[in-house]
Design a protein around this motif. Structure first.
Motif, PDB file in Angstrom:
ATOM      1  N   GLN A  74       7.528   2.329  -0.358  1.00 33.23           N
ATOM      2  CA  GLN A  74       7.430   1.729  -1.456  1.00 33.23           C
ATOM      3  C   GLN A  74       6.131   1.008  -1.753  1.00 33.23           C
ATOM      4  O   GLN A  74       5.518   1.075  -3.003  1.00 33.23           O
ATOM      5  CB  GLN A  74       8.734   0.568  -1.653  1.00 33.23           C
ATOM      6  N   GLN A  75       5.576   0.334  -0.862  1.00 33.34           N
ATOM      7  CA  GLN A  75       4.108  -0.116  -0.734  1.00 33.34           C
ATOM      8  C   GLN A  75       3.071   0.909  -1.245  1.00 33.34           C
ATOM      9  O   GLN A  75       2.562   0.701  -2.106  1.00 33.34           O
ATOM     10  CB  GLN A  75       3.865  -0.877   0.486  1.00 33.34           C
ATOM     11  N   GLN A  76       3.579   2.014  -0.326  1.00 34.48           N
ATOM     12  CA  GLN A  76       2.735   3.341  -0.936  1.00 34.48           C
ATOM     13  C   GLN A  76       2.667   3.466  -2.488  1.00 34.48           C
ATOM     14  O   GLN A  76       1.441   3.901  -3.020  1.00 34.48           O
ATOM     15  CB  GLN A  76       3.204   4.257   0.081  1.00 34.48           C
ATOM     16  N   ARG A  77       3.907   3.515  -2.936  1.00 33.09           N
ATOM     17  CA  ARG A  77       3.962   3.902  -4.353  1.00 33.09           C
ATOM     18  C   ARG A  77       3.393   2.686  -5.228  1.00 33.09           C
ATOM     19  O   ARG A  77       3.024   3.233  -6.335  1.00 33.09           O
ATOM     20  CB  ARG A  77       5.472   4.236  -4.574  1.00 33.09           C
ATOM     21  N   VAL A  78       3.518   1.532  -4.877  1.00 36.26           N
ATOM     22  CA  VAL A  78       2.825   0.435  -5.586  1.00 36.26           C
ATOM     23  C   VAL A  78       1.217   0.682  -5.697  1.00 36.26           C
ATOM     24  O   VAL A  78       0.818   0.797  -6.581  1.00 36.26           O
ATOM     25  CB  VAL A  78       3.272  -0.797  -5.273  1.00 36.26           C
ATOM     26  N   ALA A  79       0.879   1.128  -4.676  1.00 36.93           N
ATOM     27  CA  ALA A  79      -0.804   1.255  -4.401  1.00 36.93           C
ATOM     28  C   ALA A  79      -0.947   2.478  -5.300  1.00 36.93           C
ATOM     29  O   ALA A  79      -2.114   2.381  -6.233  1.00 36.93           O
ATOM     30  CB  ALA A  79      -0.996   1.592  -2.919  1.00 36.93           C
ATOM     31  N   LEU A  80      -0.052   3.370  -5.450  1.00 40.32           N
ATOM     32  CA  LEU A  80      -0.521   4.707  -5.951  1.00 40.32           C
ATOM     33  C   LEU A  80      -0.224   4.218  -7.582  1.00 40.32           C
ATOM     34  O   LEU A  80      -1.350   4.711  -8.383  1.00 40.32           O
ATOM     35  CB  LEU A  80       0.364   5.813  -5.714  1.00 40.32           C
ATOM     36  N   ALA A  81       0.511   3.614  -7.938  1.00 33.71           N
ATOM     37  CA  ALA A  81       0.618   3.059  -9.172  1.00 33.71           C
ATOM     38  C   ALA A  81      -0.559   2.284  -9.822  1.00 33.71           C
ATOM     39  O   ALA A  81      -0.831   2.342 -10.940  1.00 33.71           O
ATOM     40  CB  ALA A  81       2.040   2.410  -9.600  1.00 33.71           C
ATOM     41  N   ARG A  82      -0.793   1.251  -8.961  1.00 31.26           N
ATOM     42  CA  ARG A  82      -1.714   0.336  -9.286  1.00 31.26           C
ATOM     43  C   ARG A  82      -3.034   1.324  -9.353  1.00 31.26           C
ATOM     44  O   ARG A  82      -3.992   0.670 -10.399  1.00 31.26           O
ATOM     45  CB  ARG A  82      -2.211  -0.694  -8.013  1.00 31.26           C
ATOM     46  N   ALA A  83      -3.261   2.024  -8.726  1.00 28.83           N
ATOM     47  CA  ALA A  83      -4.751   2.876  -8.950  1.00 28.83           C
ATOM     48  C   ALA A  83      -4.709   3.669 -10.077  1.00 28.83           C
ATOM     49  O   ALA A  83      -5.673   4.066 -10.831  1.00 28.83           O
ATOM     50  CB  ALA A  83      -4.771   3.929  -7.828  1.00 28.83           C
ATOM     51  N   LEU A  84      -3.323   4.197 -10.570  1.00 36.18           N
ATOM     52  CA  LEU A  84      -3.186   5.172 -11.704  1.00 36.18           C
ATOM     53  C   LEU A  84      -3.134   4.422 -12.975  1.00 36.18           C
ATOM     54  O   LEU A  84      -3.397   4.861 -13.997  1.00 36.18           O
ATOM     55  CB  LEU A  84      -1.974   6.160 -11.744  1.00 36.18           C
ATOM     56  N   VAL A  85      -2.608   3.106 -12.890  1.00 32.50           N
ATOM     57  CA  VAL A  85      -2.196   2.290 -14.228  1.00 32.50           C
ATOM     58  C   VAL A  85      -3.449   2.171 -14.989  1.00 32.50           C
ATOM     59  O   VAL A  85      -3.440   2.048 -16.171  1.00 32.50           O
ATOM     60  CB  VAL A  85      -1.240   1.263 -13.782  1.00 32.50           C
ATOM     61  N   ILE A  86      -4.601   2.107 -14.335  1.00 29.61           N
ATOM     62  CA  ILE A  86      -5.945   1.700 -15.125  1.00 29.61           C
ATOM     63  C   ILE A  86      -6.407   3.017 -15.765  1.00 29.61           C
ATOM     64  O   ILE A  86      -7.476   3.232 -16.496  1.00 29.61           O
ATOM     65  CB  ILE A  86      -6.976   1.269 -14.365  1.00 29.61           C
ATOM     66  N   GLU A  87      -5.691   4.377 -15.602  1.00 34.62           N
ATOM     67  CA  GLU A  87      -6.093   5.600 -16.005  1.00 34.62           C
ATOM     68  C   GLU A  87      -7.476   5.874 -15.544  1.00 34.62           C
ATOM     69  O   GLU A  87      -8.323   5.953 -16.580  1.00 34.62           O
ATOM     70  CB  GLU A  87      -6.206   5.539 -17.392  1.00 34.62           C
ATOM     71  N   PRO A  88      -7.676   5.927 -14.432  1.00 33.41           N
ATOM     72  CA  PRO A  88      -9.438   5.936 -14.096  1.00 33.41           C
ATOM     73  C   PRO A  88      -9.527   7.640 -14.130  1.00 33.41           C
ATOM     74  O   PRO A  88      -8.966   8.628 -14.645  1.00 33.41           O
ATOM     75  CB  PRO A  88      -9.389   5.821 -12.323  1.00 33.41           C
ATOM     76  N   ALA A  89     -11.005   7.717 -14.145  1.00 35.24           N
ATOM     77  CA  ALA A  89     -11.464   9.129 -14.273  1.00 35.24           C
ATOM     78  C   ALA A  89     -11.306  10.050 -13.083  1.00 35.24           C
ATOM     79  O   ALA A  89     -11.002  11.283 -12.978  1.00 35.24           O
ATOM     80  CB  ALA A  89     -12.933   9.426 -14.503  1.00 35.24           C
ATOM     81  N   ILE A  90     -11.107   9.218 -11.875  1.00 38.92           N
ATOM     82  CA  ILE A  90     -11.009   9.933 -10.454  1.00 38.92           C
ATOM     83  C   ILE A  90     -10.065   9.055  -9.682  1.00 38.92           C
ATOM     84  O   ILE A  90     -10.258   7.853  -9.667  1.00 38.92           O
ATOM     85  CB  ILE A  90     -12.608  10.147 -10.042  1.00 38.92           C
ATOM     86  N   LEU A  91      -9.500   9.776  -8.962  1.00 38.02           N
ATOM     87  CA  LEU A  91      -8.515   9.176  -7.868  1.00 38.02           C
ATOM     88  C   LEU A  91      -8.894   9.475  -6.739  1.00 38.02           C
ATOM     89  O   LEU A  91      -9.102  10.657  -6.269  1.00 38.02           O
ATOM     90  CB  LEU A  91      -7.065   9.556  -8.059  1.00 38.02           C
ATOM     91  N   LEU A  92      -9.296   8.591  -5.849  1.00 37.75           N
ATOM     92  CA  LEU A  92      -9.490   8.452  -4.370  1.00 37.75           C
ATOM     93  C   LEU A  92      -8.515   8.102  -3.257  1.00 37.75           C
ATOM     94  O   LEU A  92      -7.907   7.020  -3.659  1.00 37.75           O
ATOM     95  CB  LEU A  92     -10.695   7.821  -4.004  1.00 37.75           C
ATOM     96  N   LEU A  93      -8.246   8.772  -2.363  1.00 34.15           N
ATOM     97  CA  LEU A  93      -7.068   8.392  -1.526  1.00 34.15           C
ATOM     98  C   LEU A  93      -7.684   8.736  -0.097  1.00 34.15           C
ATOM     99  O   LEU A  93      -7.987   9.818   0.400  1.00 34.15           O
ATOM    100  CB  LEU A  93      -5.781   9.324  -1.666  1.00 34.15           C
ATOM    101  N   ASP A  94      -7.474   7.686   0.639  1.00 34.68           N
ATOM    102  CA  ASP A  94      -7.849   7.357   2.073  1.00 34.68           C
ATOM    103  C   ASP A  94      -6.851   7.585   2.830  1.00 34.68           C
ATOM    104  O   ASP A  94      -6.307   6.524   3.373  1.00 34.68           O
ATOM    105  CB  ASP A  94      -9.020   6.412   2.343  1.00 34.68           C
ATOM    106  N   GLU A  95      -6.540   8.682   3.806  1.00 35.03           N
ATOM    107  CA  GLU A  95      -5.334   8.650   4.443  1.00 35.03           C
ATOM    108  C   GLU A  95      -4.111   7.992   4.248  1.00 35.03           C
ATOM    109  O   GLU A  95      -3.663   7.046   4.880  1.00 35.03           O
ATOM    110  CB  GLU A  95      -5.923   8.316   5.886  1.00 35.03           C
ATOM    111  N   PRO A  96      -3.577   8.145   3.014  1.00 36.71           N
ATOM    112  CA  PRO A  96      -2.689   7.335   2.282  1.00 36.71           C
ATOM    113  C   PRO A  96      -1.350   7.494   2.954  1.00 36.71           C
ATOM    114  O   PRO A  96      -0.522   6.570   2.942  1.00 36.71           O
ATOM    115  CB  PRO A  96      -2.193   7.628   0.857  1.00 36.71           C
ATOM    116  N   LEU A  97      -0.988   8.651   3.610  1.00 28.02           N
ATOM    117  CA  LEU A  97       0.305   8.781   4.309  1.00 28.02           C
ATOM    118  C   LEU A  97       0.330   8.627   5.887  1.00 28.02           C
ATOM    119  O   LEU A  97       1.385   8.630   6.614  1.00 28.02           O
ATOM    120  CB  LEU A  97       0.658  10.322   3.953  1.00 28.02           C
TER     121      LEU A  97
END
Ligand SMILES: Nc1ncnc2c1ncn2[C@@H]1O[C@H](COP(=O)(O)OP(=O)(O)OP(=O)(O)O)[C@@H](O)[C@H]1O
Ligand SMILES: [Mg+2]
Lengths: 259, 360
Positions: B138-161
């Motif tokens: 669930q924390q992982q999904r919050v982190a993902l949503a927090r990064a996407l909600v600002i509608e950025p141009a680029i998404l960066l993920l560092d070993e999220p899983l």
């Protein structure tokens, strides 16, 4: 190994008695109706509190000490937090140097720090007249307490939290204010209480660096006790114990750990 | 359309080079994985793109604009950290709203966008929880949503899983991939798990020692690795060092230890300068078939047999050394049996000489 519960209770009580008895003696002595600072008191009365409340010298000393402690704490909060942020986020020689530098006044005998500062301020031609020496001394004495408490709050915290705030659009300053500051608030408040009390109580630094003119409370008390041996001194002490207690309780209620 | 472009990006930490002039173009909407062993510079690359580290040399361009000197808050990126880096003193809603507040989005819009982001990651029931009251997934999904909600141009993920257990990891893998396709955001994903990189990415960038060894589609990285090191890092690889019988425009003919010739199709791999009379050939375990004794092109003896659910893994002793082979569970072969190995020459991949790699 299990210690019998009644035995443990007795031991615990003894520890508390040992720690608190001197304070109790001072408080009881302040209620003395007689003319001399004796224990047990000869009759109970609040007359020495009344005397103290009409004694400008002590009132001024308390105000002076409180102002000094508040200012020293404020400066230490800023410097100590900065030092702690640097120390917890960097490794190596420089970070270690910062740590030792900040903690040195805690490790060295207070009198050594005081004498070193005295030499230093005379050497640069400032002396003790402008209270800068005294103030610097108090900052140095209180800095380690802020530093150590903020370190505790920061250790185990994830550095990437502040970076996450940056990617979300927060400037360096906003990220600190909105994210890091709330996380270190418990450390800051505990550190501030410690710092205030240390500054309020410290004797050696104040004694050597106070210069002329108004003096902090412990120095004023010391001067007083050299010539007068009345329960007024105990009344003054009782009031400062109460002030400390109020401060600790208030800080705990305001910023006590909630997590 | 090129979204992210790294041009001769170099990063030195003191005297050690974490990145040695890497160049990479990521196109719009592409999902690119940076894959490599620990310490190869994956996180450093991401930190440079995010603006957490000053770059030593080279340039980073977003949409052909040089942003190398911009602060992280001005780069319009969303980032998911391995540790999630949620704000512990804020609820899920507050965590999601933070980025929008920083962008001075009006209050009503914030509420609407946070609600829809929360729905997107199926977290609506947890809106008022603090992060520590959520599970890892669930924390992982919050982190993902927090990064996407600002509608950025680029998404960066560092070993999220990396901090999730195996089952949840598989689940989140599909979830992130689907979400990325749905949103269509350009994504750079760091991992040291080759399985993760293979299944999720449009393109896999394999890195070793601060350099890009290969950047290609997952199938190409797996079946046509650029070097022996890539071959060995991405999955299991059998490497056969075989004498060359002849070469022409149609490819190279090598001879297996028993004398059987194998015809290898030509490839882009440079000819071996040192020993032109030998060729190193890669065969993946599932590209070798176990047959009866006397059949196939190479005889061998089963040394180890491991049943692993969907298939069986064998170690087979041959004159080319121990080969790793997988076969179906319906095949009945036991340890100690003599078998024949059969290769499909079309799927054998010639490797370039590893010597220059070792010289470094
Ligand atoms: N702040 C730093 N100071 C000095 N060297 C660093 C620093 N950060 C990274 N390095 C070095 O740079 C190299 C690349 O590090 P990086 O963190 O990018 O590796 P990585 O590929 O992300 O590895 P991992 O899979 O372990 O996270 C490593 O050799 C590392 O020791
Ligand atoms: Mg890393």
């Amino acid at each position: 190994m299990r210690i019998a519960t009644p035995l443990l209770a007795v031991f615990r009580t003894l520890v508390y008695v040992f720690l608190l008895a001197p304070i109790l003696v001072v408080v009881l002595a302040s209620l003395n109706a007689g003319n001399f600072l004796t224990f047990p008191p000869q009759g109970l009365s609040l007359r020495w509190f009344w005397t103290f409340l009409n004694n400008d010298i002590f009132l001024n000393a308390i105000a002076y000490s409180a102002t000094l402690a508040a200012c020293a704490t404020a400066v230490s909060l800023v410097l100590g937090t900065m030092a702690s942020l640097y120390f917890t986020r960097h490794a190596g020689k420089h970070a270690e140097a910062v740590r030792i530098g900040v903690l040195l006044p805690l490790i060295l005998p207070e009198i050594l720090t005081a004498i070193a500062l005295l030499f230093f301020f005379y050497e640069i031609g400032v002396g003790t007249e402008h209270k800068i020496a005294l103030f610097t001394g108090h900052v140095l004495m209180t800095l380690p307490f802020i530093f150590l408490n903020v370190n505790t709050s920061l250790q185990g915290r994830d550095d990437s939290i502040e970076l996450a705030a940056r990617t979300l659009g927060a400037s360096r300053y906003t990220a600190f204010r909105r994210v890091t500051l709330p996380l270190i608030a418990p450390g800051l408040s505990t550190g501030a209480v410690f710092a205030f009390i240390i500054s309020f109580d410290t004797f050696g630094i104040s004694f050597i660096l106070k210069g002329t003119g108004s003096a902090p409370l412990p120095i004023q008390l010391f001067d007083y006790l050299r010539f007068n041996f009345t329960p007024e001194a105990a009344a003054v002490s009782t009031v400062s114990i109460l002030m400390t207690l109020v401060l600790v309780v208030a800080a705990d209620l305001l910023f006590g750990r909630r997590d | 359309m090129t979204e992210v472009s790294l041009r001769s990006l170099q990063k030195l930490y003191g005297k050690t080079a974490a990145l040695k002039a890497i160049s990479l173009d990521v196109t719009h909407g592409e999902f690119v994985s940076l894959l490599g062993p620990s310490g190869c510079g994956k996180s450093t690359t991401l930190k440079c793109i995010a603006g957490f580290e000053d770059i030593t040399d080279g340039r980073i361009c977003f949409d052909n604009k040089d942003i190398s000197r911009k602060l992280p808050e001005d780069r319009d990126i969303g980032m998911v950290f391995q540790s999630y880096a949620l704000f512990p003193h804020m609820t899920v809603t507050q965590n999601l709203a933070f980025g929008l507040e920083m962008r001075r989005v009006p209050k009503a819009d914030i509420a609407r966008r946070v609600a829809s982001a929360m729905e997107m990651v199926q977290l609506t029931p947890y809106a008022d929880r603090y992060p520590k009251a959520l599970s890892g997934g669930q924390q992982q999904r919050v982190a993902l949503a927090r990064a996407l909600v600002i509608e950025p141009a680029i998404l960066l993920l560092d070993e999220p899983l990396a901090n999730l257990d195996a089952k949840l990891r598989d689940e989140m893998r599909g979830f992130i991939r689907d979400l990325q396709k749905r949103v269509g955001i350009t994504t750079i994903y760091v991992t040291h798990d080759q399985n993760e990189a293979m299944t999720m990415s449009d393109r896999v960038v394999v890195m070793f020692d601060g350099e890009i060894a290969q950047a290609a589609a997952p199938e190409d990285v797996y079946n046509r690795p650029a070097s022996e090191r890539v071959a060995r890092f991405v999955g299991n690889a059998n490497i056969l060092d075989l004498p060359v019988a002849g070469a022409d425009a149609q490819g190279t003919t090598v001879t297996l230890p028993g004398g059987t010739p194998l015809h290898i199709a030509p490839c882009a791999a440079p000819a071996r300068a040192g020993a032109p009379d030998r060729l190193r050939v890669m065969a993946r375990p599932e590209q070798i078939t176990l047959t009866g004794p006397g059949l196939g092109q190479l005889p061998g003896r089963i040394e180890k047999r491991y049943f692993s659910g969907g298939h069986v893994e064998y170690t087979v002793a041959t004159e080319c050394g121990a080969l790793f082979v997988t076969g179906p569970t319906t095949q009945h072969v036991s340890e100690g049996d003599t078998v024949g190995l059969s290769f499909d020459p079309a799927r054998l991949w010639p490797l370039p000489d590893p010597a220059p790699e070792r010289a470094q």
